[in-house]
Design a protein around this motif. Structure first.
Motif, PDB file in Angstrom:
ATOM      1  N   ARG A   1      17.316   5.286 -64.878  1.00 19.65           N
ATOM      2  CA  ARG A   1      17.993   6.340 -64.118  1.00 19.65           C
ATOM      3  C   ARG A   1      17.058   7.263 -63.347  1.00 19.65           C
ATOM      4  O   ARG A   1      17.491   7.988 -62.455  1.00 19.65           O
ATOM      5  CB  ARG A   1      18.848   7.177 -65.072  1.00 19.65           C
TER       6      ARG A   1
ATOM      7  N   PRO B   1      14.052   7.441 -60.831  1.00 22.15           N
ATOM      8  CA  PRO B   1      13.190   6.661 -59.932  1.00 22.15           C
ATOM      9  C   PRO B   1      11.771   7.221 -59.894  1.00 22.15           C
ATOM     10  O   PRO B   1      11.534   8.416 -60.101  1.00 22.15           O
ATOM     11  CB  PRO B   1      13.882   6.826 -58.579  1.00 22.15           C
ATOM     12  N   THR B   2      10.805   6.327 -59.635  1.00 20.43           N
ATOM     13  CA  THR B   2       9.409   6.726 -59.487  1.00 20.43           C
ATOM     14  C   THR B   2       8.752   5.788 -58.498  1.00 20.43           C
ATOM     15  O   THR B   2       9.011   4.576 -58.501  1.00 20.43           O
ATOM     16  CB  THR B   2       8.665   6.696 -60.834  1.00 20.43           C
ATOM     17  N   SER B   3       7.893   6.331 -57.650  1.00 21.99           N
ATOM     18  CA  SER B   3       7.247   5.504 -56.627  1.00 21.99           C
ATOM     19  C   SER B   3       6.146   4.624 -57.204  1.00 21.99           C
ATOM     20  O   SER B   3       5.793   3.602 -56.621  1.00 21.99           O
ATOM     21  CB  SER B   3       6.660   6.409 -55.536  1.00 21.99           C
TER      22      SER B   3
ATOM     23  N   LEU C   1       7.965  -0.089 -59.806  1.00 20.72           N
ATOM     24  CA  LEU C   1       9.126  -0.757 -59.223  1.00 20.72           C
ATOM     25  C   LEU C   1      10.002  -1.300 -60.350  1.00 20.72           C
ATOM     26  O   LEU C   1       9.565  -2.148 -61.137  1.00 20.72           O
ATOM     27  CB  LEU C   1       8.676  -1.899 -58.315  1.00 20.72           C
ATOM     28  N   VAL C   2      11.217  -0.806 -60.448  1.00 25.07           N
ATOM     29  CA  VAL C   2      12.162  -1.299 -61.453  1.00 25.07           C
ATOM     30  C   VAL C   2      12.818  -2.563 -60.904  1.00 25.07           C
ATOM     31  O   VAL C   2      13.250  -2.603 -59.741  1.00 25.07           O
ATOM     32  CB  VAL C   2      13.220  -0.233 -61.778  1.00 25.07           C
TER      33      VAL C   2
ATOM     34  N   ARG D   1      19.466   2.926 -54.928  1.00 25.02           N
ATOM     35  CA  ARG D   1      18.067   2.508 -54.962  1.00 25.02           C
ATOM     36  C   ARG D   1      17.945   1.026 -54.628  1.00 25.02           C
ATOM     37  O   ARG D   1      18.881   0.258 -54.802  1.00 25.02           O
ATOM     38  CB  ARG D   1      17.469   2.761 -56.345  1.00 25.02           C
TER      39      ARG D   1
ATOM     40  N   TYR E   1      16.053  -2.304 -55.760  1.00 22.88           N
ATOM     41  CA  TYR E   1      15.358  -2.826 -56.934  1.00 22.88           C
ATOM     42  C   TYR E   1      14.611  -4.118 -56.592  1.00 22.88           C
ATOM     43  O   TYR E   1      14.983  -4.843 -55.664  1.00 22.88           O
ATOM     44  CB  TYR E   1      16.346  -3.100 -58.069  1.00 22.88           C
TER      45      TYR E   1
ATOM     46  N   TYR F   1       5.878   1.105 -67.435  1.00 26.55           N
ATOM     47  CA  TYR F   1       6.261   2.396 -66.845  1.00 26.55           C
ATOM     48  C   TYR F   1       5.276   3.488 -67.264  1.00 26.55           C
ATOM     49  O   TYR F   1       4.797   4.270 -66.426  1.00 26.55           O
ATOM     50  CB  TYR F   1       7.678   2.751 -67.280  1.00 26.55           C
TER      51      TYR F   1
END
Length: 656
Positions: free
Chosen positions: A445, A447-449, A452-453, A492, A494, A594
């Protein structure tokens, strides 16, 4: 796991004087494990006469528990065993189950599965095709109702020879658990307690007088050999379905045990085993230990005997008997001397017990019906609230890897196992854990740059998958699509989680090669840190990582890796600076990738990439085992590679 101070439970229908090789093998293994420091409990049903070794087991501290067997029913059902066995199994670290076709075997396996205690099953030749022909109908019913489930649910199957291992593979197919081939041992101390005897001109048979043993062939061969009064044939054992007619030169004697048996072996000119089918033939190993020559039919797996390993026929036996009788005692000793020495190296109960005590292959956690209902409830709730929710947007595999290559971002992959944990369940080798569940939901839930999820790219259709894979994915989508959409959202973009499953489930081999080329570019010329389960062996024995600059490895628990997450993260942070981290560690890899990305290190959850590469290079069309690797989708560790060497690049081992 060492046997020292371990609690080991053995369950067998009977350890009786007339129980043949099975009873002998069980009591020898039990006594050896007691010598090695284990707390051993032996459970079997009462009979008229126990095996003589049972008394010695009691003296060595083995806890022997016997139960009444009312009316001698053919299924060996015992009310006392029914009530007592669950408690005994709950107190054990390991369970050994011996034999087939009986209630003690079925009930022991069921109790072990209920409390999730790993068990080893040793069929002791029960799946011998010829032996299964005796009582065919009864055994067929037992197999389909009980015994197949017992064997398929074992953590490990014990085969005494490659022949028996093949019987197991043929019977169980793709459901066959890992098989460990360990020959039975010889009680060398008891045999060596008897000094060498003067050899007599005697051919000796030792064993049950059963139709499977080929005694009719032996009697016919003895007549054809026509050795006259100079030689005798002694047939020693308990009558078990065979009555032998009076024959000149043949003496039928009662069974021998202990010292008397050792004296018979040491004084005989030759042991002869005319069996029609045998999974091992322990008496052959005992004879070779006593430096006694052996004639054996090809019904038993003893090719080491060379020209005295003969066809199952009276003519072949007669010819072998004549050739053996024509040799002098010195010539027989010289001919068999290499086998005598090899027997003392290979066949000891200490070696057998040690081999069986080595780390057992892992079995996925079994989840009850309550567990399954519990972790499917979120999906059902999502269907009710958001039946038409928009699916997430997912790049294809090549776009995903191009982004990783260009931006040097980390990768956290989500698959069906991660989804189950996020819904409150567990995944194969990872127990349900609320902290892991919260971490996975948070990563999904937020996001982070840097990271990559990735999600499986199955929302746009299943046309690129094989029919079998598409059927599995269709079931996932049917129930979980609204929950996935609600959890991950559609705003987003993915990556594709199938970047690590690029070959066997897809229909485009050319694309698989392109994806592999992208992967090689990702680590080309880079220093790598591989964080993996202790059985994974990522990139070992193949050229997948051949273009990397250097490799370091951190070995982690193959089961419940999340329970050691703090130690895993600390070790990874120590070695990650300046390196690309590749992680093959189940759901734990998603969180680790992560966390490493947040600490400024590139980390990629690469999952089954190494296994897929192995299948690609083999041209495999189904999920098969790979050399010296644990492939849970193909029954575990490959045959003949039960103790793979440790990779030399290991810098930390957290699996210990």
């Amino acid at each position: 796991m060492s046997l020292e101070r371990a609690s080991v439970l053995h369950v067998v229908a009977g350890c009786w004087a007339d129980g043949g090789g099975l009873s002998e093998a069980v009591v020898r293994l039990v006594s050896t494990q007691a010598k090695q420091g284990a707390h051993v409990v032996l459970v079997f049903l009462e009979a008229s006469m126990e095996h003589p070794m049972v008394a010695q087991c009691r003296e060595m501290g083995v806890q022997v528990k016997t139960f009444r067997w009312p009316l001698r029913n053919p299924l060996f059902f015992s009310p006392g065993l029914l009530l007592a066995l669950p408690k005994l199994i709950r107190g054990a670290d390991r369970v050994y189950i011996h034999g087939c076709w009986t209630f003690p075997v079925w009930w022991a396996a069921d109790c072990a599965r209920r409390v999730r205690i790993p068990y080893l099953h040793a069929p002791h030749g029960s799946l011998n095709p010829i032996q299964r022909a005796y009582g065919r109908c009864r055994k067929a019913v037992a197999w389909h109702l009980f015994d197949r489930r017992v064997m398929a649910g074992a953590a490990l199957l014990h085969a005494t020879s490659e022949l028996e291992a093949q019987w197991l593979r043929d019977a169980l197919g793709v459901t066959c658990p890992p098989i460990r081939i360990v020959p039975l041992g010889v009680d060398g101390d008891a045999l060596d307690a008897v000094p060498p005897q003067r050899r007599t001109q005697t051919f000796l048979y030792l064993g049950r007088l059963h139709p499977l043993k080929g005694l009719d062939l032996l009697i016919e061969a003895w007549k054809k050999a026509s050795l006259g009064p100079a030689w005798e044939l002694h047939i020693v054992g308990i009558a078990d379905g065979v009555t032998l007619p009076p024959t000149p030169g043949v003496r039928v004697l009662p069974p021998l045990y202990g010292k008397e048996k050792a004296m018979a072996l040491r004084s005989a000119g030759c042991l002869i085993l005319p069996t029609r089918s045998e999974n091992f033939g322990l008496i052959v190993a005992e004879a070779l230990w006593c430096r006694t020559p052996v004639i054996c039919t090809k019904g038993a797996p003893w090719p080491e005997l060379g020209t005295f390993w003969v066809d199952v026929s009276s003519d072949a036996l007669a010819n072998a008997i004549q050739r053996m009788a024509a040799l002098t005692e010195e010539a027989r000793e010289a001919h068999f001397a290499p086998l005598f020495e090899e027997a003392r190296r290979r066949f000891s109960w200490e070696a057998c017990a040690t081999a069986l005590a080595k780390e057992w292959p892992l079995k996925p956690h079994a989840f009850t019906l309550r567990d399954r209902v519990f972790f499917n409830l979120p999906s059902l709730w999502a269907w009710m609230l958001h039946p038409l929710a928009r699916s997430p947007r997912v790049m294809d595999s090549e776009e995903t890897l191009q982004k990783v290559l260009t931006e040097k971002c980390s990768v956290a992959r989500f698959g069906d196992g991660d989804f189950r944990i996020m819904r409150g369940g567990g995944e194969g080798y990872q127990r349900p854990d609320p902290t892991l569940r919260r971490r996975l939901i948070s990563i999904a839930r937020v996001p982070t740059s840097e990271c990559l999820v990735c999600l499986p790219d199955f929302f746009r259709g299943l046309h690129r998958f094989t029919p079998k894979a598409a059927a599995t994915l269709r079931r996932i989508l049917l129930l979980q699509r609204p929950w996935i959409a609600r959890t991950f959202g559609h705003t987003r973009l993915y990556g594709d989680a199938y970047i690590s499953r690029f070959y066997l489930d897809t229909l485009d081999p050319a694309k698989a090669e392109r994806i592999l080329a992208f992967w090689r570019k990702v680590w080309d010329g880079r220093d790598l840190l591989i964080v993996e389960g202790c059985h994974s062996r990522f990139g070992v024995g193949n050229d997948l990582l051949s273009n990397a600059q250097s490799i370091r490895r951190i070995l982690c628990p193959a089961r419940d890796a999340w329970s050691a997450y703090d130690a895993i993260l600390a070790a990874a942070l120590r070695h990650a600076p300046g390196r690309l981290t590749l992680i093959a560690l189940g759901p734990t890899a998603t969180v680790l990738a992560y966390d490493l990305s947040r600490a400024g290190h590139q980390a990629i959850d690469c999952g089954h990439l190494d296994v897929e590469y192995g299948w690609l290079r083999m041209g495999a069309t189904e999920k098969v085992s790979l050399p010296e690797r644990w492939v849970d989708e193909a029954g575990g560790l490959s045959a003949g590679a039960q103790n793979p060497t440790l990779p030399t690049e290991v810098v930390e081992d957290i699996s210990l």
